[in-house]
Design a protein around this motif. Structure first.
Motif, mmCIF file in Angstrom:
data_model
loop_
_atom_site.group_PDB
_atom_site.id
_atom_site.type_symbol
_atom_site.label_atom_id
_atom_site.label_comp_id
_atom_site.label_asym_id
_atom_site.label_seq_id
_atom_site.Cartn_x
_atom_site.Cartn_y
_atom_site.Cartn_z
ATOM 1 N N ARG A 171 23.504 -15.576 32.441
ATOM 2 C CA ARG A 171 23.843 -16.926 31.994
ATOM 3 C C ARG A 171 24.745 -17.569 33.048
ATOM 4 O O ARG A 171 25.747 -16.971 33.452
ATOM 5 N N VAL A 172 24.378 -18.772 33.478
ATOM 6 C CA VAL A 172 25.140 -19.470 34.512
ATOM 7 C C VAL A 172 25.457 -20.875 34.019
ATOM 8 O O VAL A 172 24.564 -21.701 33.849
ATOM 9 N N TYR A 173 26.744 -21.112 33.796
ATOM 10 C CA TYR A 173 27.176 -22.436 33.359
ATOM 11 C C TYR A 173 27.467 -23.356 34.542
ATOM 12 O O TYR A 173 27.613 -24.560 34.360
ATOM 13 N N LEU A 174 27.590 -22.803 35.740
ATOM 14 C CA LEU A 174 27.860 -23.641 36.911
ATOM 15 C C LEU A 174 26.692 -24.594 37.099
ATOM 16 O O LEU A 174 25.534 -24.161 37.153
ATOM 17 N N PRO A 175 26.937 -25.890 37.204
ATOM 18 C CA PRO A 175 25.834 -26.835 37.381
ATOM 19 C C PRO A 175 24.989 -26.494 38.605
ATOM 20 O O PRO A 175 25.522 -26.248 39.695
ATOM 21 N N GLN A 176 23.679 -26.476 38.417
ATOM 22 C CA GLN A 176 22.779 -26.093 39.499
ATOM 23 C C GLN A 176 22.870 -27.043 40.681
ATOM 24 O O GLN A 176 22.787 -26.622 41.841
ATOM 25 N N ASP A 177 23.092 -28.339 40.406
ATOM 26 C CA ASP A 177 23.174 -29.278 41.528
ATOM 27 C C ASP A 177 24.449 -29.068 42.348
ATOM 28 O O ASP A 177 24.459 -29.298 43.568
ATOM 29 N N ALA A 178 25.522 -28.585 41.704
ATOM 30 C CA ALA A 178 26.756 -28.301 42.441
ATOM 31 C C ALA A 178 26.572 -27.083 43.345
ATOM 32 O O ALA A 178 27.061 -27.061 44.492
ATOM 33 N N LEU A 179 25.869 -26.074 42.846
ATOM 34 C CA LEU A 179 25.575 -24.902 43.674
ATOM 35 C C LEU A 179 24.731 -25.305 44.889
ATOM 36 O O LEU A 179 25.027 -24.909 46.017
ATOM 37 N N GLU A 180 23.698 -26.093 44.640
ATOM 38 C CA GLU A 180 22.804 -26.515 45.726
ATOM 39 C C GLU A 180 23.534 -27.369 46.756
ATOM 40 O O GLU A 180 23.331 -27.214 47.967
ATOM 41 N N ALA A 181 24.400 -28.272 46.283
ATOM 42 C CA ALA A 181 25.135 -29.149 47.213
ATOM 43 C C ALA A 181 26.059 -28.358 48.126
ATOM 44 O O ALA A 181 26.291 -28.741 49.281
ATOM 45 N N ALA A 182 26.588 -27.223 47.608
ATOM 46 C CA ALA A 182 27.491 -26.393 48.401
ATOM 47 C C ALA A 182 26.735 -25.386 49.264
ATOM 48 O O ALA A 182 27.354 -24.692 50.083
ATOM 49 N N GLY A 183 25.425 -25.306 49.072
ATOM 50 C CA GLY A 183 24.648 -24.316 49.810
ATOM 51 C C GLY A 183 24.777 -22.920 49.248
ATOM 52 O O GLY A 183 24.510 -21.923 49.938
ATOM 53 N N ALA A 184 25.205 -22.819 47.977
ATOM 54 C CA ALA A 184 25.383 -21.518 47.323
ATOM 55 C C ALA A 184 24.143 -21.157 46.515
ATOM 56 O O ALA A 184 23.331 -22.009 46.168
ATOM 57 N N ARG A 185 24.007 -19.857 46.206
ATOM 58 C CA ARG A 185 22.895 -19.371 45.410
ATOM 59 C C ARG A 185 23.412 -18.744 44.129
ATOM 60 O O ARG A 185 24.509 -18.184 44.103
ATOM 61 N N VAL A 186 22.641 -18.811 43.082
ATOM 62 C CA VAL A 186 23.014 -18.153 41.831
ATOM 63 C C VAL A 186 23.274 -16.672 42.072
ATOM 64 O O VAL A 186 24.219 -16.085 41.524
ATOM 65 N N GLU A 187 22.457 -16.055 42.923
ATOM 66 C CA GLU A 187 22.574 -14.614 43.178
ATOM 67 C C GLU A 187 23.921 -14.238 43.782
ATOM 68 O O GLU A 187 24.350 -13.078 43.690
ATOM 69 N N ASP A 188 24.610 -15.206 44.399
ATOM 70 C CA ASP A 188 25.934 -14.933 44.973
ATOM 71 C C ASP A 188 26.924 -14.481 43.905
ATOM 72 O O ASP A 188 27.917 -13.811 44.221
ATOM 73 N N LEU A 189 26.664 -14.848 42.649
ATOM 74 C CA LEU A 189 27.570 -14.472 41.570
ATOM 75 C C LEU A 189 27.555 -12.964 41.305
ATOM 76 O O LEU A 189 28.444 -12.438 40.634
ATOM 77 N N GLY A 190 26.566 -12.278 41.813
ATOM 78 C CA GLY A 190 26.492 -10.840 41.631
ATOM 79 C C GLY A 190 27.260 -10.044 42.670
ATOM 80 O O GLY A 190 27.344 -8.809 42.571
ATOM 81 N N GLU A 191 27.858 -10.719 43.627
ATOM 82 C CA GLU A 191 28.605 -10.035 44.680
ATOM 83 C C GLU A 191 30.047 -9.746 44.245
ATOM 84 O O GLU A 191 30.551 -10.322 43.278
#
Length: 288
Positions: free
Chosen positions: A175-195
């Protein structure tokens, strides 16, 4: 366990009010009002635990949440916590709508695990957080004109939790509450949350969201002084103080690798300072 006898209460995670970032029916609240607030908290906590239970299938989660609502509105007696809250609400002549809104938030948690943008996240908070503040105001007989400021504070509290727990939510519940457009704008990936540690891109996203959330908290911070009930005013002052402490940590720290939580001594000192300043402000205000 016999599935027919399973209740939400029997599946509690063990988390209590002492584990929250804010006080739950503390000694600042008038003693006659604490039981209904605690009944509300226990009911809501149980529903949240159902939605977050990794061992339950979605259909079973929905069935349990429906069972909770049926007990709350008098359609069944299956959930002791629902029956108890129903009686408490009736005693205080309070609506069950706030609790039902929260059940809808938990149903959403079962079915939805991504949020497209900030506005979509705030819409979720309308169900998952704002009803808590509205309930607390209703318990104290405060005006619904305060709901807007309360909504901002409660949404900020919820988003603080989302940012603090972003890695755990992803790893345990996908479950990811971080807005997807904010992740994309920063160049981040959802998978980064697993690090174990945030990438520079993810950290920039998280801290940017924390700053945005601080602005939301700023917008609602005037709630404290607008509350008529003296003791509730002190309680809200403490809650807002803790919220600022957490959001300020989030603007500076990496929640994947660093502690972003107030210790018990920090909570006690912060509560004492916030309550003391609010009490002094109210005494001076009355003297004028």
């Amino acid at each position: 366990m016999n599935e027919a006898k399973v209740t939400a209460e029997s599946l509690r995670s063990g988390k209590t009010g002492a584990d929250e970032n804010f006080p739950v029916a503390s000694v600042l609240i008038a003693a006659p009002l604490r039981p209904v607030i605690l009944a509300f908290y226990d009911f809501v906590r149980s529903g949240d635990d159902v939605a977050d239970n990794p061992d339950l299938a979605p259909a079973r989660k929905h069935a349990l949440l429906d069972q909770m609502e049926d007990s709350l509105i008098g359609r069944s007696e299956a959930e002791p916590l629902g029956v108890k809250l129903r009686a408490m609400l009736a005693k205080h002549e309070l609506t069950d709508q706030h609790a039902r809104d929260l059940l809808d938030a938990f149903r959403l948690d079962v079915d939805k695990n991504r949020y497209a943008n900030w506005d979509e996240l705030i819409d979720y908070c309308r169900l998952s957080a704002m009803p808590v503040g509205r309930f607390l105001l209703d318990v104290h007989g405060e005006s619904d004109k305060l709901w807007a400021a309360s909504d901002d504070v409660c949404a900020a509290l919820q988003i603080n939790n989302h940012l603090q727990d972003c890695a755990k939510d992803f790893k345990s519940l996908d479950r990811v509450y971080l807005p997807q457009d904010a992740l994309e704008a920063a160049g981040a990936r959802v998978e980064d949350l697993g690090e174990a540690k945030s990438s520079p891109e993810l950290l920039a996203c998280l801290q940017g969201l924390a700053w945005k959330n601080r602005a939301l908290l700023d917008r609602g911070a005037g709630l404290t002084g607008a509350i008529a009930d003296f003791r509730l005013g002190l309680e809200i002052a403490v809650i807002v103080r803790h919220a600022y402490s957490i959001v300020d940590m989030l603007t500076l720290r990496d929640p994947l690798s660093e502690k972003v939580k107030l210790s018990k001594p920090e909570m006690i000192m912060g509560a004492s300072a916030a309550a003391g300043l609010e009490a002094l402000s109210r005494v001076i205000g009355r003297a004028r």
